[in-house]
Design an enzyme around this catalytic site. Structure first.
Site, PDB file in Angstrom:
ATOM      1  N   LYS A 152      22.409   1.580  16.396  1.00 48.98           N
ATOM      2  CA  LYS A 152      21.971   0.177  16.452  1.00 48.98           C
ATOM      3  C   LYS A 152      22.898  -0.617  17.357  1.00 48.98           C
ATOM      4  O   LYS A 152      24.053  -0.865  17.017  1.00 48.98           O
ATOM      5  CB  LYS A 152      21.971  -0.462  15.071  1.00 48.98           C
ATOM      6  CG  LYS A 152      21.213  -1.788  15.087  1.00 48.98           C
ATOM      7  CD  LYS A 152      21.651  -2.762  14.019  1.00 48.98           C
ATOM      8  CE  LYS A 152      22.715  -3.729  14.453  1.00 48.98           C
ATOM      9  NZ  LYS A 152      22.347  -4.655  15.541  1.00 48.98           N
ATOM     10  N   GLY A 205      33.094  -3.668  14.341  1.00 50.77           N
ATOM     11  CA  GLY A 205      32.750  -5.087  14.326  1.00 50.77           C
ATOM     12  C   GLY A 205      33.733  -5.867  13.494  1.00 50.77           C
ATOM     13  O   GLY A 205      34.917  -5.511  13.421  1.00 50.77           O
ATOM     14  N   SER A 206      33.243  -6.906  12.839  1.00 47.00           N
ATOM     15  CA  SER A 206      34.139  -7.799  12.107  1.00 47.00           C
ATOM     16  C   SER A 206      34.619  -7.144  10.806  1.00 47.00           C
ATOM     17  O   SER A 206      33.917  -6.322  10.209  1.00 47.00           O
ATOM     18  CB  SER A 206      33.419  -9.104  11.791  1.00 47.00           C
ATOM     19  OG  SER A 206      32.299  -8.850  10.982  1.00 47.00           O
ATOM     20  N   THR A 207      35.786  -7.541  10.372  1.00 47.57           N
ATOM     21  CA  THR A 207      36.351  -7.011   9.134  1.00 47.57           C
ATOM     22  C   THR A 207      35.453  -7.384   7.953  1.00 47.57           C
ATOM     23  O   THR A 207      35.240  -6.575   7.044  1.00 47.57           O
ATOM     24  CB  THR A 207      37.783  -7.539   8.951  1.00 47.57           C
ATOM     25  OG1 THR A 207      38.562  -7.083  10.063  1.00 47.57           O
ATOM     26  CG2 THR A 207      38.433  -7.021   7.681  1.00 47.57           C
ATOM     27  N   VAL A 209      32.089  -7.874   7.790  1.00 49.14           N
ATOM     28  CA  VAL A 209      30.910  -7.011   7.672  1.00 49.14           C
ATOM     29  C   VAL A 209      31.348  -5.579   7.360  1.00 49.14           C
ATOM     30  O   VAL A 209      30.716  -4.885   6.559  1.00 49.14           O
ATOM     31  CB  VAL A 209      30.040  -7.069   8.956  1.00 49.14           C
ATOM     32  CG1 VAL A 209      28.910  -6.062   8.890  1.00 49.14           C
ATOM     33  CG2 VAL A 209      29.481  -8.473   9.156  1.00 49.14           C
ATOM     34  N   GLY A 210      32.467  -5.147   7.939  1.00 47.69           N
ATOM     35  CA  GLY A 210      32.968  -3.800   7.673  1.00 47.69           C
ATOM     36  C   GLY A 210      33.228  -3.561   6.197  1.00 47.69           C
ATOM     37  O   GLY A 210      32.908  -2.496   5.653  1.00 47.69           O
ATOM     38  N   GLU A 353      41.916 -13.590  14.107  1.00 49.31           N
ATOM     39  CA  GLU A 353      41.399 -12.998  15.340  1.00 49.31           C
ATOM     40  C   GLU A 353      40.500 -14.030  16.027  1.00 49.31           C
ATOM     41  O   GLU A 353      39.520 -14.492  15.453  1.00 49.31           O
ATOM     42  CB  GLU A 353      40.590 -11.740  15.029  1.00 49.31           C
ATOM     43  CG  GLU A 353      40.043 -11.083  16.281  1.00 49.31           C
ATOM     44  CD  GLU A 353      39.349  -9.746  16.009  1.00 49.31           C
ATOM     45  OE1 GLU A 353      38.524  -9.687  15.098  1.00 49.31           O
ATOM     46  OE2 GLU A 353      39.661  -8.779  16.725  1.00 49.31           O
TER      47      GLU A 353
END
Ligand code: NAP
Ligand code: MG
Length: 451
Positions: A152, A205-207, A209-210, A353
């Site tokens: 994706k 990706g972002s922490t 969403v991770g 970040e």
């Protein structure tokens, strides 16, 4: 339809139809069906197919690079490197199927051997900051190990991934072994997490969403690799080659307009050379060439979106700006390289970040304080140490809590070596000689010798 925007101009480039849930499920079902035959392709043949895929990518470097310039605003020089990196990573892991040896372990009463079995369908979720390389760091080893892949791309930057999917077929990869599924993270990406046929998720990706992906994967004990954010430190000691460190510092944080998880966005400078270092840094920042990314001279293009520009601006609004570089007027999401002076480690721009062309500078007194300041973050992805003292370089290398460190250099990524984060910057490692194993499970087989 999802509109794809050129971030240099703000103009709509094209539209891409996003997959819905049913379309995602159908693609995962096709990948599951394609798996047994792909797993059973002889190692030498799988290697040959991946090398052919690499060769076809190589024939399309310029086309892929130009596409990335338009879709992501990457400079043409960077975009060529990125497309070349896809080729190189494919070639590197093409060497793996024929070397994916298990072990023979001495045991009583028979023969014991291990196999590195592929997992099945692997789902790869890619962010918009490096669409091509991050995709390849997942799909190349996953395919080499015998898995089928659903990928994706980020909604903002799907074009090069879609083209790579076409090139894979052109190279002769069997249908449905490597499928690119454009769509929303909350739909397509989330389905990778919940669909039982997807046996592993690779997420970059972002922490935030991770973490949700890791929690979701727990439900099916699904394997997961996470490459998350960073707030990496460049640490400059008084005994360093200050000219070299200052000349390299802009590239280490403004490359890709700072939209790089490895950006050295915190600069720690030994107090005794703080003023001199800033004096050397200023002309280097002002000379950084922010230009149309299609120009061969360009060192930095725009940010990816208006939303990203607003976010980045919010860090600069109340901060102490030391000096800034140039920018481009007109449409698109341009932002000048910006150097901020931190008043301490509490400043929001020092802690979070930013993912834009912004670097924060803070002085330190001695080695112990440099270590303490560098490690005062939940992130731990990358970083640099500038010193001429070999002992200090070694001590600092061991003391800084980060996954990919460079001494007298700002490079973080080489496809031959492991890449990934400590602490909340990630889980697992990509690239290098061992990454293939994280796309396999070990099977142990004991064969009884009989009487
Ligand atoms: P993000 O939301 O983490 O997106 C990364 C990828 O995950 C995209 O493909 C996204 O799809 C997908 N995604 C989003 N929500 C998902 C979900 N619930 N389940 C599965 N997949 C999901 O990152 P972002 O919003 O683009 O960027 C936000 C910030 O993250 C940046 O400002 C930066 O600080 C950080 N970031 C870090 C990296 C890195 O390399 N470590 C990369 C990008 C961003 P969509 O297409 O729908 O967005
Ligand atoms: Mg997001």
């Amino acid at each position: 339809m999802t509109e794809v925007i050129n971030p240099s101009t703000g103009d709509v480039l094209t539209t891409v139809p996003p997959l819905d849930l049913a379309g995602t499920d159908a693609a995962i079902a096709r990948a599951q069906k394609a798996f047994p035959a792909w797993r059973d392709v002889a190692p030498g043949d799988r290697a040959r197919l991946l090398r052919r895929f690499a060769a076809v990518v190589d024939e399309h470097i310029e086309e892929l690079a130009r596409l990335e310039v338009r879709n992501a605003g990457h400079t043409i020089g960077n975009a060529r490197w990125e497309a070349g990196n896809v080729r190189d990573v494919l070639n590197y892991y093409a060497g793996a199927p024929e070397r994916l040896a298990g072990r023979q372990i001495p045991v009583a009463g028979g023969l014991d051997v291990t196999f590195h079995e592929p997992l099945g369908v692997v789902g790869i979720i890619v962010p918009w900051n490096f669409p091509m390389p991050i995709a390849a760091w997942g799909f190349a080893p996953a395919l080499a190990a015998g898995n089928t892949v659903v990928l994706k791309p980020a909604e903002l930057t799907p074009l090069t991934a879609i083209r790579l999917g076409e090139l894979a077929l052109e190279a002769g990869l069997p249908e449905h072994v490597f499928q690119v599924l454009p769509g929303k993270g909350s739909v397509v990406g989330q389905r990778f997490v919940t669909h039982p046929a997807v046996r592993k998720v690779c997420f970059t990706g972002s922490t935030q969403v991770g973490k949700s992906i890791m929690a979701g994967c727990a439900d099916q004990v699904k394997r997961v690799t996470l490459e998350l954010g960073g707030k990496s430190a460049g640490i400059v000691f008084a005994d360093a080659d200050l000219e070299a460190a200052a000349a390299a510092a802009p590239g280490a944080v403004f490359d890709n307009a700072g939209q790089d998880c490895c950006a050295r966005s915190r600069l720690l400078v030994e107090a005794s050379v703080y003023d001199r270092f800033l004096a050397l840094l200023e002309p280097a920042v002002r000379a950084f060439r922010v230009l149309d990314p299609a120009s061969e001279m360009s060192q930095m293009g725009p940010l990816i979106s208006s939303g990203q520009r607003e976010t980045v601006q919010s860090y600069v609004d109340d901060a102490d700006v030391a000096f800034r570089g140039s920018t481009v007027d007109g449409g698109g999401w341009w932002f000048p390289p910006t150097v901020l002076l931190a008043s301490g480690t509490g400043d929001r721009h020092w802690r979070e970040e930013i993912f834009g062309p912004v670097v924060s500078v803070l002085p330190f007194r001695d080695e112990a304080e440099a270590v303490r300041l560098a490690n005062d973050t939940e992130y731990g992805l990358s970083g640099s140490i500038w010193t001429r003292d070999v002992g200090r370089a070694l001590r600092m290398s061991r003391a800084v809590e980060t996954g990919a460190l460079s001494v007298n250099s700002n490079s973080s990524v080489r496809y031959w070596t492991p890449f990934g984060g400590m602490k909340q910057s990630g889980l697992g490692r990509e690239l290098g000689p061992d990454a293939l194993l994280s796309f396999t499970d070990v099977k142990n087989v004991f064969l009884a010798m009989g009487e």
